[in-house]
Design a protein around this motif. Structure first.
Motif, PDB file in Angstrom:
ATOM      1  N   SER A  38      27.025  -1.327 -25.362  1.00  0.00           N
ATOM      2  CA  SER A  38      26.138  -1.073 -24.235  1.00  0.00           C
ATOM      3  C   SER A  38      24.706  -1.441 -24.608  1.00  0.00           C
ATOM      4  O   SER A  38      24.274  -1.252 -25.741  1.00  0.00           O
ATOM      5  N   TYR A  39      23.999  -1.958 -23.633  1.00  0.00           N
ATOM      6  CA  TYR A  39      22.628  -2.413 -23.840  1.00  0.00           C
ATOM      7  C   TYR A  39      21.737  -1.707 -22.836  1.00  0.00           C
ATOM      8  O   TYR A  39      21.975  -1.759 -21.633  1.00  0.00           O
ATOM      9  N   ALA A  40      20.729  -1.008 -23.302  1.00  0.00           N
ATOM     10  CA  ALA A  40      19.905  -0.158 -22.458  1.00  0.00           C
ATOM     11  C   ALA A  40      18.564  -0.807 -22.151  1.00  0.00           C
ATOM     12  O   ALA A  40      17.877  -1.277 -23.052  1.00  0.00           O
ATOM     13  N   VAL A  41      18.223  -0.854 -20.876  1.00  0.00           N
ATOM     14  CA  VAL A  41      16.864  -1.208 -20.484  1.00  0.00           C
ATOM     15  C   VAL A  41      16.008   0.049 -20.615  1.00  0.00           C
ATOM     16  O   VAL A  41      16.431   1.135 -20.229  1.00  0.00           O
ATOM     17  N   VAL A  42      14.814  -0.093 -21.152  1.00  0.00           N
ATOM     18  CA  VAL A  42      13.957   1.057 -21.433  1.00  0.00           C
ATOM     19  C   VAL A  42      12.936   1.243 -20.328  1.00  0.00           C
ATOM     20  O   VAL A  42      12.240   0.303 -19.941  1.00  0.00           O
ATOM     21  N   TYR A  43      12.857   2.465 -19.814  1.00  0.00           N
ATOM     22  CA  TYR A  43      11.802   2.849 -18.889  1.00  0.00           C
ATOM     23  C   TYR A  43      11.158   4.129 -19.397  1.00  0.00           C
ATOM     24  O   TYR A  43      11.819   4.976 -19.994  1.00  0.00           O
ATOM     25  N   THR A  44       9.872   4.264 -19.143  1.00  0.00           N
ATOM     26  CA  THR A  44       9.200   5.509 -19.507  1.00  0.00           C
ATOM     27  C   THR A  44       9.575   6.603 -18.514  1.00  0.00           C
ATOM     28  O   THR A  44      10.090   6.327 -17.416  1.00  0.00           O
ATOM     29  N   ASP A  45       9.297   7.855 -18.873  1.00  0.00           N
ATOM     30  CA  ASP A  45       9.559   8.969 -17.959  1.00  0.00           C
ATOM     31  C   ASP A  45       8.790   8.781 -16.653  1.00  0.00           C
ATOM     32  O   ASP A  45       9.306   9.081 -15.569  1.00  0.00           O
ATOM     33  N   GLN A  46       7.564   8.293 -16.742  1.00  0.00           N
ATOM     34  CA  GLN A  46       6.771   8.070 -15.538  1.00  0.00           C
ATOM     35  C   GLN A  46       7.380   6.990 -14.667  1.00  0.00           C
ATOM     36  O   GLN A  46       7.417   7.106 -13.432  1.00  0.00           O
ATOM     37  N   GLN A  47       7.900   5.913 -15.299  1.00  0.00           N
ATOM     38  CA  GLN A  47       8.519   4.847 -14.525  1.00  0.00           C
ATOM     39  C   GLN A  47       9.787   5.330 -13.834  1.00  0.00           C
ATOM     40  O   GLN A  47      10.059   4.953 -12.689  1.00  0.00           O
ATOM     41  N   LEU A  48      10.575   6.174 -14.509  1.00  0.00           N
ATOM     42  CA  LEU A  48      11.760   6.746 -13.872  1.00  0.00           C
ATOM     43  C   LEU A  48      11.373   7.623 -12.699  1.00  0.00           C
ATOM     44  O   LEU A  48      12.051   7.645 -11.658  1.00  0.00           O
ATOM     45  N   LYS A  49      10.275   8.351 -12.836  1.00  0.00           N
ATOM     46  CA  LYS A  49       9.768   9.175 -11.733  1.00  0.00           C
ATOM     47  C   LYS A  49       9.318   8.284 -10.571  1.00  0.00           C
ATOM     48  O   LYS A  49       9.624   8.554  -9.400  1.00  0.00           O
ATOM     49  N   ASN A  50       8.612   7.193 -10.899  1.00  0.00           N
ATOM     50  CA  ASN A  50       8.190   6.250  -9.859  1.00  0.00           C
ATOM     51  C   ASN A  50       9.394   5.699  -9.114  1.00  0.00           C
ATOM     52  O   ASN A  50       9.387   5.563  -7.879  1.00  0.00           O
ATOM     53  N   TRP A  51      10.423   5.376  -9.877  1.00  0.00           N
ATOM     54  CA  TRP A  51      11.638   4.787  -9.313  1.00  0.00           C
ATOM     55  C   TRP A  51      12.266   5.729  -8.305  1.00  0.00           C
ATOM     56  O   TRP A  51      12.657   5.329  -7.196  1.00  0.00           O
ATOM     57  N   LYS A  52      12.362   7.004  -8.662  1.00  0.00           N
ATOM     58  CA  LYS A  52      12.968   7.996  -7.792  1.00  0.00           C
ATOM     59  C   LYS A  52      12.154   8.177  -6.514  1.00  0.00           C
ATOM     60  O   LYS A  52      12.711   8.343  -5.419  1.00  0.00           O
ATOM     61  N   GLU A  53      10.835   8.103  -6.639  1.00  0.00           N
ATOM     62  CA  GLU A  53       9.962   8.388  -5.499  1.00  0.00           C
ATOM     63  C   GLU A  53       9.676   7.170  -4.634  1.00  0.00           C
ATOM     64  O   GLU A  53       9.435   7.303  -3.437  1.00  0.00           O
ATOM     65  N   THR A  54       9.687   5.964  -5.242  1.00  0.00           N
ATOM     66  CA  THR A  54       9.262   4.780  -4.491  1.00  0.00           C
ATOM     67  C   THR A  54      10.310   3.691  -4.405  1.00  0.00           C
ATOM     68  O   THR A  54      10.147   2.732  -3.656  1.00  0.00           O
ATOM     69  N   GLY A  55      11.387   3.791  -5.201  1.00  0.00           N
ATOM     70  CA  GLY A  55      12.398   2.745  -5.211  1.00  0.00           C
ATOM     71  C   GLY A  55      12.115   1.631  -6.191  1.00  0.00           C
ATOM     72  O   GLY A  55      12.844   0.638  -6.234  1.00  0.00           O
ATOM     73  N   ASN A  56      11.065   1.780  -6.998  1.00  0.00           N
ATOM     74  CA  ASN A  56      10.724   0.778  -7.994  1.00  0.00           C
ATOM     75  C   ASN A  56      10.020   1.457  -9.159  1.00  0.00           C
ATOM     76  O   ASN A  56       9.235   2.382  -8.942  1.00  0.00           O
ATOM     77  N   PRO A  57      10.298   1.035 -10.394  1.00  0.00           N
ATOM     78  CA  PRO A  57       9.645   1.686 -11.534  1.00  0.00           C
ATOM     79  C   PRO A  57       8.139   1.468 -11.596  1.00  0.00           C
ATOM     80  O   PRO A  57       7.423   2.243 -12.219  1.00  0.00           O
ATOM     81  N   TYR A  58       7.662   0.387 -10.959  1.00  0.00           N
ATOM     82  CA  TYR A  58       6.255   0.029 -11.088  1.00  0.00           C
ATOM     83  C   TYR A  58       5.480   0.402  -9.832  1.00  0.00           C
ATOM     84  O   TYR A  58       5.900   0.129  -8.704  1.00  0.00           O
ATOM     85  N   LEU A  59       4.336   1.008 -10.015  1.00  0.00           N
ATOM     86  CA  LEU A  59       3.515   1.465  -8.907  1.00  0.00           C
ATOM     87  C   LEU A  59       2.796   0.291  -8.237  1.00  0.00           C
ATOM     88  O   LEU A  59       2.600  -0.762  -8.827  1.00  0.00           O
ATOM     89  N   GLU A  60       2.365   0.519  -6.992  1.00  0.00           N
ATOM     90  CA  GLU A  60       1.604  -0.495  -6.277  1.00  0.00           C
ATOM     91  C   GLU A  60       0.362  -0.903  -7.059  1.00  0.00           C
ATOM     92  O   GLU A  60      -0.027  -2.066  -7.088  1.00  0.00           O
ATOM     93  N   SER A  61      -0.272   0.069  -7.706  1.00  0.00           N
ATOM     94  CA  SER A  61      -1.501  -0.209  -8.455  1.00  0.00           C
ATOM     95  C   SER A  61      -1.262  -1.114  -9.653  1.00  0.00           C
ATOM     96  O   SER A  61      -2.201  -1.678 -10.203  1.00  0.00           O
ATOM     97  N   GLU A  62       0.000  -1.282 -10.061  1.00  0.00           N
ATOM     98  CA  GLU A  62       0.319  -2.127 -11.200  1.00  0.00           C
ATOM     99  C   GLU A  62       0.589  -3.571 -10.808  1.00  0.00           C
ATOM    100  O   GLU A  62       0.812  -4.414 -11.665  1.00  0.00           O
ATOM    101  N   HIS A  63       0.569  -3.856  -9.520  1.00  0.00           N
ATOM    102  CA  HIS A  63       0.925  -5.199  -9.090  1.00  0.00           C
ATOM    103  C   HIS A  63      -0.052  -6.250  -9.615  1.00  0.00           C
ATOM    104  O   HIS A  63       0.340  -7.340  -9.970  1.00  0.00           O
ATOM    105  N   LYS A  64      -1.329  -5.916  -9.625  1.00  0.00           N
ATOM    106  CA  LYS A  64      -2.332  -6.823 -10.181  1.00  0.00           C
ATOM    107  C   LYS A  64      -3.199  -5.980 -11.092  1.00  0.00           C
ATOM    108  O   LYS A  64      -4.307  -5.603 -10.759  1.00  0.00           O
ATOM    109  N   ASN A  65      -2.649  -5.687 -12.273  1.00  0.00           N
ATOM    110  CA  ASN A  65      -3.206  -4.593 -13.044  1.00  0.00           C
ATOM    111  C   ASN A  65      -4.217  -4.975 -14.106  1.00  0.00           C
ATOM    112  O   ASN A  65      -4.762  -4.113 -14.760  1.00  0.00           O
ATOM    113  N   SER A  66      -4.489  -6.255 -14.328  1.00  0.00           N
ATOM    114  CA  SER A  66      -5.414  -6.571 -15.403  1.00  0.00           C
ATOM    115  C   SER A  66      -5.894  -8.005 -15.308  1.00  0.00           C
ATOM    116  O   SER A  66      -5.115  -8.912 -15.050  1.00  0.00           O
TER     117      SER A  66
END
Length: 349
Positions: A38-66
């Motif tokens: 088995s091969y695991a993709v890694v997400y942080t706890d915050q990303q898993l929380k984002n996923w549950k709440e928004t349907g995606n691990p990455y927040l809107e604010s991260e779309h153009k983040n730097s």
């Protein structure tokens, strides 16, 4: 990189994608399927929380983040990062505005060569790299001797650090570019297909069973999945790019027994109850996805955008010499070619 440059690339390529359902013969239940690592993709706890709440691990604010996630005329391509264009493509991966793609994927390989198995693992890594480069526009850069921070522009280099998993670590990776240092952990027994899957995730591809429309094609038996790994079957429902039917040939697709709670229960099957295949090569859609979002840059110390001799379009067709030259000229605003003197001689893997 400017959007117009990519749109010109697409004018060289046929953009009409033929989406036909894959005709896959059913796999038979065998020990290889049950024993596949088995091969695991890694997400942080915050990303898993984002996923549950928004349907995606990455927040809107991260779309153009730097600002440093874009190649502009002052940053050499081997720095590894660029801002891709917001245009749909084939297969299934991160939204282009999330800055999860690379110009060249920077790798550091740290596998101490103590025994024969270590040599085999290192060889599998370099084989996976060479095979991906041979059939896609992805290019890998050996960053093992580079400093952590760019000495001219001051931003921290993004790097993928490949290490051997130890103790209870699973084989794991991240989806797309994260910034700074990120890791791929490989089990001692990791074979070339396993490593290819990790590298395609790093390139920005989600796993096929996470597609929003997957329920038409596969059945996920959640009760048979180890609870700590159920997130591998959570659907991505926002901020993704997915065009074409479900790809049973994708190297990112989980095998039937993968993440099973006891290795004998099926975690995922086709909708008709038959097993999902264990794929060992990149599918046409896998290759089309990265061939759209990547160009095969040659590492240079200057800011000239030099392309490798082989460039593929979105349909995995190699550009002609004239098309390749035209694209390179466009990428450089028709500046004269400065020659090969500023090419970087990469370290051997």
């Amino acid at each position: 990189m400017k959007t117009s440059n990519y749109l010109k690339l697409m004018s060289l390529a046929l953009l009409i994608v033929s989406c036909q359902k894959n005709d896959i013969s059913d796999s038979q239940v065998n020990e290889q399927e049950k024993e596949a690592i088995s091969y695991a993709v890694v997400y942080t706890d915050q990303q898993l929380k984002n996923w549950k709440e928004t349907g995606n691990p990455y927040l809107e604010s991260e779309h153009k983040n730097s600002k440093t996630t874009a190649i502009d005329p002052t940053i050499p391509s081997h720095a590894g990062v660029f801002e891709p264009i917001p245009v749909g493509t084939k297969a299934f991966g991160v939204h282009p505005y999330q800055n999860r793609f690379w110009s060249m994927i920077r790798l550091k390989i740290s596998i101490p060569l103590v025994n024969a198995a270590d040599f085999d693992l290192k060889n599998n890594v370099t084989t996976a790299i060479s095979e991906i480069e041979a059939e896609t526009n992805i290019r890998f850069y050996n960053a093992i001797l580079d400093p952590d921070t760019d000495p001219v522009w001051g931003f921290k280099y993004p790097n993928v650090f490949i290490q051997k998993a130890t103790g209870n670590q699973k084989g794991s990776s991240y989806i797309g570019l994260q910034g700074a240092e990120q890791y791929i952990y490989l089990p001692q027994t990791a074979e070339v297909p396993f490593i290819k899957r990790a590298l395609m995730n790093v390139a920005g591809m989600y796993n096929e069973q996470q597609r929003n429309d997957r329920d038409t094609y596969v059945s996920v038996n959640t009760g048979n999945v180890d609870p700590s790994n159920r997130y591998h079957f959570n659907k991505i429902t926002s901020n993704y790019f997915s065009i074409g039917v479900f790809d049973f040939n994708s190297i990112t697709l989980a095998g039937t027994y993968e993440f099973s709670s006891n290795s004998t229960l099926k975690s995922i099957t086709k909708s008709d109850g038959s097993n999902t295949p264990i794929n060992t090569t990149l599918s046409a859609l896998d290759r089309g996805f990265v061939n759209y979002f990547y160009l095969p840059y040659i590492a240079r110390t200057d800011t000239y955008r030099e392309l490798d001799d082989v460039v593929f379009d979105v349909n995995n067709v190699q550009l002609t010499t004239a098309q390749r030259q035209q694209l390179q000229d466009q990428l450089n605003n028709y500046a004269s070619y400065p020659g090969t003197g500023n090419r970087i001689n990469q370290q051997n893997w």
